[in-house]
Design a protein around this motif. Structure first.
Motif, PDB file in Angstrom:
ATOM      1  N   LEU A  18      22.404 -37.949  38.308  1.00 16.66           N
ATOM      2  CA  LEU A  18      21.563 -38.937  38.969  1.00 16.66           C
ATOM      3  C   LEU A  18      22.221 -39.417  40.251  1.00 16.66           C
ATOM      4  O   LEU A  18      23.411 -39.722  40.269  1.00 16.66           O
ATOM      5  N   ALA A  19      21.431 -39.488  41.304  1.00 14.99           N
ATOM      6  CA  ALA A  19      21.871 -40.099  42.561  1.00 14.99           C
ATOM      7  C   ALA A  19      20.892 -41.227  42.867  1.00 14.99           C
ATOM      8  O   ALA A  19      19.683 -41.016  42.904  1.00 14.99           O
ATOM      9  N   VAL A  20      21.415 -42.422  43.058  1.00 12.19           N
ATOM     10  CA  VAL A  20      20.595 -43.586  43.373  1.00 12.19           C
ATOM     11  C   VAL A  20      21.027 -44.108  44.731  1.00 12.19           C
ATOM     12  O   VAL A  20      22.219 -44.360  44.947  1.00 12.19           O
TER      13      VAL A  20
ATOM     14  N   ARG B 156      22.800 -31.966  40.124  1.00 15.05           N
ATOM     15  CA  ARG B 156      22.620 -30.729  39.368  1.00 15.05           C
ATOM     16  C   ARG B 156      21.142 -30.343  39.325  1.00 15.05           C
ATOM     17  O   ARG B 156      20.261 -31.183  39.481  1.00 15.05           O
ATOM     18  N   SER B 157      20.887 -29.076  39.083  1.00 17.01           N
ATOM     19  CA  SER B 157      19.521 -28.603  38.892  1.00 17.01           C
ATOM     20  C   SER B 157      18.900 -29.381  37.737  1.00 17.01           C
ATOM     21  O   SER B 157      19.502 -29.487  36.669  1.00 17.01           O
ATOM     22  N   GLY B 158      17.730 -29.953  37.962  1.00 16.95           N
ATOM     23  CA  GLY B 158      17.084 -30.783  36.962  1.00 16.95           C
ATOM     24  C   GLY B 158      17.512 -32.235  37.010  1.00 16.95           C
ATOM     25  O   GLY B 158      16.934 -33.079  36.331  1.00 16.95           O
ATOM     26  N   GLY B 159      18.532 -32.539  37.825  1.00 16.43           N
ATOM     27  CA  GLY B 159      18.987 -33.922  37.976  1.00 16.43           C
ATOM     28  C   GLY B 159      17.993 -34.744  38.782  1.00 16.43           C
ATOM     29  O   GLY B 159      17.060 -34.208  39.379  1.00 16.43           O
ATOM     30  N   GLN B 160      18.211 -36.037  38.807  1.00 16.30           N
ATOM     31  CA  GLN B 160      17.265 -36.955  39.428  1.00 16.30           C
ATOM     32  C   GLN B 160      17.849 -37.629  40.669  1.00 16.30           C
ATOM     33  O   GLN B 160      19.043 -37.918  40.729  1.00 16.30           O
ATOM     34  N   PHE B 161      16.965 -37.887  41.609  1.00 15.70           N
ATOM     35  CA  PHE B 161      17.270 -38.643  42.815  1.00 15.70           C
ATOM     36  C   PHE B 161      16.292 -39.810  42.862  1.00 15.70           C
ATOM     37  O   PHE B 161      15.090 -39.622  42.687  1.00 15.70           O
ATOM     38  N   VAL B 162      16.804 -41.021  43.062  1.00 18.03           N
ATOM     39  CA  VAL B 162      15.963 -42.216  43.143  1.00 18.03           C
ATOM     40  C   VAL B 162      16.389 -42.991  44.385  1.00 18.03           C
ATOM     41  O   VAL B 162      17.591 -43.178  44.621  1.00 18.03           O
ATOM     42  N   ALA B 163      15.403 -43.434  45.170  1.00 20.78           N
ATOM     43  CA  ALA B 163      15.712 -44.176  46.388  1.00 20.78           C
ATOM     44  C   ALA B 163      14.737 -45.331  46.573  1.00 20.78           C
ATOM     45  O   ALA B 163      13.537 -45.186  46.333  1.00 20.78           O
TER      46      ALA B 163
ATOM     47  N   GLY C 104      15.646 -28.810  48.488  1.00 21.42           N
ATOM     48  CA  GLY C 104      15.708 -28.386  47.099  1.00 21.42           C
ATOM     49  C   GLY C 104      15.128 -29.360  46.097  1.00 21.42           C
ATOM     50  O   GLY C 104      15.101 -29.064  44.900  1.00 21.42           O
ATOM     51  N   PHE C 105      14.678 -30.523  46.550  1.00 24.32           N
ATOM     52  CA  PHE C 105      14.073 -31.466  45.613  1.00 24.32           C
ATOM     53  C   PHE C 105      12.637 -31.046  45.334  1.00 24.32           C
ATOM     54  O   PHE C 105      11.963 -30.487  46.182  1.00 24.32           O
ATOM     55  N   ARG C 106      12.177 -31.335  44.134  1.00 23.06           N
ATOM     56  CA  ARG C 106      10.795 -31.047  43.775  1.00 23.06           C
ATOM     57  C   ARG C 106      10.219 -32.267  43.059  1.00 23.06           C
ATOM     58  O   ARG C 106      10.946 -33.193  42.728  1.00 23.06           O
ATOM     59  N   THR C 107       8.972 -32.235  42.851  1.00 19.99           N
ATOM     60  CA  THR C 107       8.229 -33.308  42.187  1.00 19.99           C
ATOM     61  C   THR C 107       8.566 -34.686  42.750  1.00 19.99           C
ATOM     62  O   THR C 107       8.887 -35.612  42.008  1.00 19.99           O
ATOM     63  N   LEU C 108       8.519 -34.797  44.078  1.00 11.33           N
ATOM     64  CA  LEU C 108       8.743 -36.093  44.706  1.00 11.33           C
ATOM     65  C   LEU C 108       7.577 -37.012  44.354  1.00 11.33           C
ATOM     66  O   LEU C 108       6.418 -36.626  44.492  1.00 11.33           O
ATOM     67  N   ARG C 109       7.922 -38.211  43.876  1.00  8.86           N
ATOM     68  CA  ARG C 109       6.899 -39.173  43.477  1.00  8.86           C
ATOM     69  C   ARG C 109       7.166 -40.515  44.151  1.00  8.86           C
ATOM     70  O   ARG C 109       8.326 -40.899  44.335  1.00  8.86           O
TER      71      ARG C 109
ATOM     72  N   SER D  49      11.186 -41.017  43.808  1.00 10.42           N
ATOM     73  CA  SER D  49      12.044 -40.266  42.895  1.00 10.42           C
ATOM     74  C   SER D  49      11.731 -38.788  43.056  1.00 10.42           C
ATOM     75  O   SER D  49      10.639 -38.413  43.481  1.00 10.42           O
ATOM     76  N   ALA D  50      12.714 -37.973  42.737  1.00  9.62           N
ATOM     77  CA  ALA D  50      12.539 -36.532  42.816  1.00  9.62           C
ATOM     78  C   ALA D  50      13.478 -35.862  41.828  1.00  9.62           C
ATOM     79  O   ALA D  50      14.505 -36.424  41.444  1.00  9.62           O
ATOM     80  N   GLU D  51      13.108 -34.680  41.451  1.00  5.05           N
ATOM     81  CA  GLU D  51      13.954 -33.868  40.586  1.00  5.05           C
ATOM     82  C   GLU D  51      14.564 -32.761  41.443  1.00  5.05           C
ATOM     83  O   GLU D  51      13.884 -32.195  42.306  1.00  5.05           O
TER      84      GLU D  51
END
Length: 175
Positions: free
Chosen positions: A33-35, A61-68, A131-136, A166-168
């Motif tokens: 996770l990266a916040v 990591r692949s499948g990890g989460q990014f939140v901003a 490389g991020f996907r499913t940005l919400r 957020s993104a995966e």
């Protein structure tokens, strides 16, 4: 803020706190996770925004989460007031990518912070390229238990200057 976070997280052995200029941040490891809070709007150009996303992506990591938490491009400048919430926004007529924004916090003494407007579509394009996907996009909500509750924050919620995204992370990429 890092010192305060470390105190809150004391005893947890799976949390790391580091400080770097994200434009030049090296690969620090592979994280779940990266916040980032009020960070990515400080990029001055789309190229700098891409560098921030790229350097964050290199550490997730692949499948990890990014939140901003960041400035929302859908904020309607000059409509309503944010002053009762302790800050003001210098209005910009029809802001576009890379336009400068200015927020003044009513602290003692007052603090003015400049940042940059980026459209949601720009974030989506840049994040996907990194490389991020499913940005919400997640609209902000108010805890009904807060003093004043939703009624006090109605103007803020109807025209929020900030938004949570957020993104995966997709397949691991090398940069």
């Amino acid at each position: 803020m890092l010192d305060q976070a470390a105190v809150v997280a004391s005893g947890a052995d799976n949390i790391s706190f580091v400080q770097h200029d994200v434009l030049e941040m090296p690969k620090l490891g592979t994280f779940d996770l990266a916040v980032v809070i009020y960070l990515i709007q400080y990029a001055k150009t789309i190229d700098e925004l891409a560098a921030m996303y790229r350097n964050i992506a290199a550490n997730v990591r692949s499948g990890g989460q990014f939140v901003a938490l960041t400035v929302d491009s859908r904020f309607r400048h000059g409509e309503g007031s944010t002053e009762k919430y302790g800050f003001s926004v210098a209005p910009v007529v029809e802001p576009r990518d890379e336009d400068r924004l200015s927020f003044t916090m009513f602290s003692d003494p007052p603090v003015t912070v400049d940042c940059t407007h980026f459209e949601r579509s720009t974030h989506e394009r840049v994040a996907k390229r990194c490389g991020f996907r499913t940005l919400r996009w997640h609209e902000l909500r108010v805890d009904p238990g807060l003093e004043g509750g939703a009624d006090f924050y109605r103007d803020f919620l109807d025209n929020p200057p900030f938004v949570l995204l957020s993104a995966e992370m997709g397949e691991t990429r090398s940069f």
